[in-house]
Design a protein around this motif. Structure first.
Motif, short mmCIF file in Angstrom:
data_model
loop_
_atom_site.label_atom_id
_atom_site.label_comp_id
_atom_site.label_asym_id
_atom_site.label_seq_id
_atom_site.Cartn_x
_atom_site.Cartn_y
_atom_site.Cartn_z
N ALA A 69 -5.44 -6.38 -3.88
CA ALA A 69 -6.97 -5.91 -3.89
C ALA A 69 -7.90 -7.28 -3.87
CB ALA A 69 -7.23 -4.96 -4.94
N LYS A 98 -15.88 -3.30 -5.18
CA LYS A 98 -15.13 -2.26 -5.14
C LYS A 98 -13.60 -2.68 -5.54
CE LYS A 98 -17.78 1.26 -2.78
NZ LYS A 98 -17.81 2.35 -1.71
N ASN A 99 -13.16 -3.75 -4.35
CA ASN A 99 -11.96 -4.09 -4.54
C ASN A 99 -11.56 -5.02 -5.83
OD1 ASN A 99 -11.61 -3.42 -1.71
ND2 ASN A 99 -10.20 -5.34 -1.49
N THR A 154 -7.63 -9.15 -0.61
CA THR A 154 -8.13 -8.57 0.60
C THR A 154 -9.57 -8.63 0.35
OG1 THR A 154 -6.39 -6.80 0.63
CG2 THR A 154 -8.55 -6.17 1.51
N ALA A 155 -10.20 -8.36 -0.85
CA ALA A 155 -11.83 -8.78 -0.85
C ALA A 155 -12.11 -10.29 -0.49
CB ALA A 155 -12.00 -8.73 -2.38
N HIS A 169 -13.73 -9.03 2.99
CA HIS A 169 -14.95 -8.56 2.61
C HIS A 169 -15.92 -9.68 1.89
CE1 HIS A 169 -13.44 -4.64 3.27
NE2 HIS A 169 -12.50 -4.64 2.23
N GLU A 180 0.66 -1.24 0.05
CA GLU A 180 -0.03 -0.13 0.06
C GLU A 180 0.84 1.25 0.02
OE1 GLU A 180 -4.16 -1.46 1.85
OE2 GLU A 180 -2.82 -0.72 3.35
N ASN A 203 -18.08 -3.39 -0.85
CA ASN A 203 -16.53 -3.40 -0.61
C ASN A 203 -15.81 -4.47 -1.53
OD1 ASN A 203 -16.47 -1.07 0.89
ND2 ASN A 203 -16.55 -2.26 2.71
#
Length: 128
Positions: A81, A103-104, A84-85, A89, A57, A100
């Motif tokens: 990304a 969005k990722n 992380t999703a 999420h 990041e 979310n």
């Protein structure tokens, strides 16, 4: 490329960095909390994962804005990304988590454009 669009990829790289850099800085300044939060989501090796997240990041944002090794950096950030999703999420019973997640995936898609097209004319990768 039209001269008027010369700075569009730079603007795109800056806008993506605006999303990632503050998140990385927050993780860095609250490292222990980040590790605990990561562990709560069953991420393997939470301290290492948190450190990797900070590197991607913060470091990735800087490199992406500069346009240095942008294809590789964008690929790493896109993968980040998506991962992380998947880990953070994945509760689709909550609308905000589903959004979310999506969005990722959209962010990963935007980053994949940099993987394909490169950093653009205003970048270290394309200095003359």
């Amino acid at each position: 490329m039209s001269e008027s669009l010369r700075f569009a990829p730079l603007l795109g790289r800056v806008l993506i960095a605006i999303l990632f850099a503050p998140a990385g800085f927050s993780k860095l300044t609250g490292f222990q909390g980040t590790v605990e939060y990561t562990a709560q989501h069953n991420v393997p090796l939470p301290a290492l994962a948190a450190a990797a997240a900070i590197a991607i990041e913060l470091g990735g944002s800087i490199l992406l804005v500069l346009g240095f090794k942008a294809r590789w950096v964008a690929a790493a950030m896109a993968l980040f990304a998506v991962v992380t999703a998947v880990f953070f999420h994945n509760d689709f019973s909550q609308f905000t988590e589903m959004m979310n997640f999506q969005k990722n995936l959209a962010i990963a898609g935007g980053l994949l454009a940099f993987v394909y097209f490169g950093a653009g004319p205003v970048s270290i990768d394309n200095r003359k």
